[in-house]
Design a protein around this motif. Structure first.
Motif, mmCIF file in Angstrom:
data_model
loop_
_atom_site.group_PDB
_atom_site.id
_atom_site.type_symbol
_atom_site.label_atom_id
_atom_site.label_comp_id
_atom_site.label_asym_id
_atom_site.label_seq_id
_atom_site.Cartn_x
_atom_site.Cartn_y
_atom_site.Cartn_z
ATOM 1 N N HIS A 108 0.838 -1.207 0.000
ATOM 2 C CA HIS A 108 0.000 0.000 0.000
ATOM 3 C C HIS A 108 0.868 1.250 0.000
ATOM 4 O O HIS A 108 1.950 1.240 0.544
ATOM 5 C CB HIS A 108 -0.869 0.097 1.258
ATOM 6 N N HIS A 111 -2.680 3.834 4.123
ATOM 7 C CA HIS A 111 -2.704 2.983 5.330
ATOM 8 C C HIS A 111 -1.598 3.377 6.318
ATOM 9 O O HIS A 111 -1.139 2.554 7.087
ATOM 10 C CB HIS A 111 -2.507 1.496 4.975
ATOM 11 N N ASP A 118 -8.896 -2.298 4.763
ATOM 12 C CA ASP A 118 -9.415 -3.032 3.608
ATOM 13 C C ASP A 118 -10.385 -4.102 4.098
ATOM 14 O O ASP A 118 -10.088 -4.825 5.047
ATOM 15 C CB ASP A 118 -8.271 -3.717 2.853
ATOM 16 N N HIS A 206 -9.181 -2.636 -6.418
ATOM 17 C CA HIS A 206 -10.344 -2.662 -5.523
ATOM 18 C C HIS A 206 -11.502 -3.474 -6.085
ATOM 19 O O HIS A 206 -12.667 -3.101 -5.947
ATOM 20 C CB HIS A 206 -10.780 -1.236 -5.149
ATOM 21 N N HIS A 209 -11.498 -6.260 -2.851
ATOM 22 C CA HIS A 209 -11.740 -5.683 -1.520
ATOM 23 C C HIS A 209 -12.171 -4.235 -1.701
ATOM 24 O O HIS A 209 -11.972 -3.662 -2.772
ATOM 25 C CB HIS A 209 -10.468 -5.737 -0.659
ATOM 26 N N HIS A 211 -11.919 -0.331 0.274
ATOM 27 C CA HIS A 211 -10.996 0.370 1.164
ATOM 28 C C HIS A 211 -11.775 1.474 1.881
ATOM 29 O O HIS A 211 -12.326 2.356 1.241
ATOM 30 C CB HIS A 211 -9.856 0.920 0.297
HETATM 31 ZN ZN LIG Z 1 -6.486 -0.309 1.139
#
Ligand SMILES: [Zn+2]
Length: 271
Positions: A108, A111, A118, A206, A209, A211
Motif C-alpha cells: 500500500h 494505510h 481493507d 479494488h 476488496h 478500502h
Molecule cells: Zn487499502
C-alpha cells in the motif's frame, strides 16, 4: 552492522522488513492516540489493536501484523462486523496499519495513519472452514469477470451493496474506494436513498476488496485531511472517465516525495 544484516537474511528474515523500520517496531507507543500527517505520508501514536476476530469479522494475514489503527477505526470495523453479522455474514478484514503506522514494505501507499482498512468482498462462508489453519493463504476472489470489463454476475450480489451501504453510513467514514465497475453497478441499481453513494469512490483495483478511509479524528490536530469528496452521488462524468480510452500523454515526472513529518521520526525511535 552489515554482518548482522547478512546473518538475519541468512536466517530467513525478510529483507523488506530490515529495509523498513516501520514494519519492525515492537508495538504501538503508549499514550493517547494521535494521528500525524496524511494517510500516504504519516504515522500514528497510541494506536489500538483490533482483536483478530470478533462479532461478524475475521482478520486475515495475521502474519503481517497490520491490525492496528486509531480507536475510531477499530470501533468502525467492530460496528461494521456486528451489523454485517445480522444481515450478511462474517466479513474478512485485510490490512489496517502497522503498530506505529508509517510506510509499509509492500502492499500500500496509504494505510500509514491508522485511518484506512481493507474489507474483502468475499462473503462465501465456504472459504472460512479451517480458516485458522490457512488464513494467511486464503484467496480474495475478484468480483470482475475474466476479461475485466464488467462484474462477474455469479459473484456480485445485493449483499455486496448492503455491505457497502452499512460501511458508508457509519459517520466517521470519509470515503470508500471500489473498482469503477462496482461504482457503476451501484449507480445503476440503488433505489431509494442514494445519498451514501457520495462516499463510494471509483479507483484502480479494488475489485477483491474495498478500502474504507475515516475522517481525521478530533483528538488529532496534526492529521491532514484529504480534500472532501465532491457533492452528489458521483454517477456523472467523473465516473464515465474511468470507461473512456485515454491516449497516453507525455510522461509526467513523479512529484518529489515530501519528507515525513518530524514527529513521526521521534515516534519511530520512541518507546
Ligand atoms: Zn487499502
Amino acid at each position: 552492522m552489515r554482518s548482522i544484516r547478512r546473518a538475519l537474511i541468512f536466517l530467513g528474515f525478510p529483507t523488506a522488513l530490515l529495509a523498513n523500520p516501520w514494519a519492525a517496531v515492537p508495538g504501538p507507543t503508549a499514550g493517547p492516540p494521535r494521528v500525524i500527517g496524511q494517510t500516504t505520508n504519516g504515522c500514528i501514536a497510541g494506536a489500538a489493536e483490533l482483536p483478530t476476530e470478533g462479532d461478524g469479522y475475521l482478520v486475515m494475514h495475521l502474519e503481517r501484523k497490520r491490525y492496528f489503527g486509531h480507536p475510531s477505526l477499530i470501533r468502525t470495523i467492530r460496528t461494521l462486523g456486528a451489523r454485517a453479522h445480522e444481515a450478511i455474514g462474517v466479513i474478512q478484514v485485510g490490512d489496517l496499519s502497522q503498530a506505529r503506522g508509517g510506510p509499509m514494505p509492500f502492499g500500500h501507499r496509504s494505510h500509514q495513519t491508522g485511518l484506512d482498512a481493507d474489507i474483502w468482498f468475499n462473503l462465501d462462508p465456504g472459504l472460512f472452514r479451517n480458516a485458522d489453519r490457512w488464513r494467511a493463504n486464503i484467496p480474495a476472489p475478484s468480483l470482475l469477470n475474466r476479461a475485466g470489463n464488467g462484474l462477474n454476475r455469479r459473484l456480485w450480489s445485493r449483499q455486496h451493496e448492503r455491505l457497502l451501504k452499512l460501511a458508508a453510513t457509519i459517520p466517521e467514514v470519509d470515503r470508500i474506494f471500489v473498482n469503477a465497475h462496482i461504482k457503476r453497478e451501484l449507480c445503476r441499481t440503488v433505489q431509494g436513498d442514494r445519498s451514501w453513494l457520495q462516499k463510494i469512490r471509483p479507483w484502480f483495483g479494488h475489485d477483491d476488496h474495498f478500502h474504507v478511509r475515516l475522517v481525521c479524528p478530533s483528538d488529532s490536530p496534526e492529521c491532514i485531511r484529504q480534500d472532501p469528496v465532491p457533492p452528489g452521488d458521483g454517477c456523472d462524468s467523473s465516473l464515465s472517465w474511468w470507461f473512456q480510452k485515454h491516449p497516453p500523454g507525455p510522461a509526467k515526472p513523479a512529484p518529489p516525495k515530501p519528507p515525513m513529518p518530524e514527529a513521526c521520526q521521534a515516534l519511530l525511535n520512541g518507546d
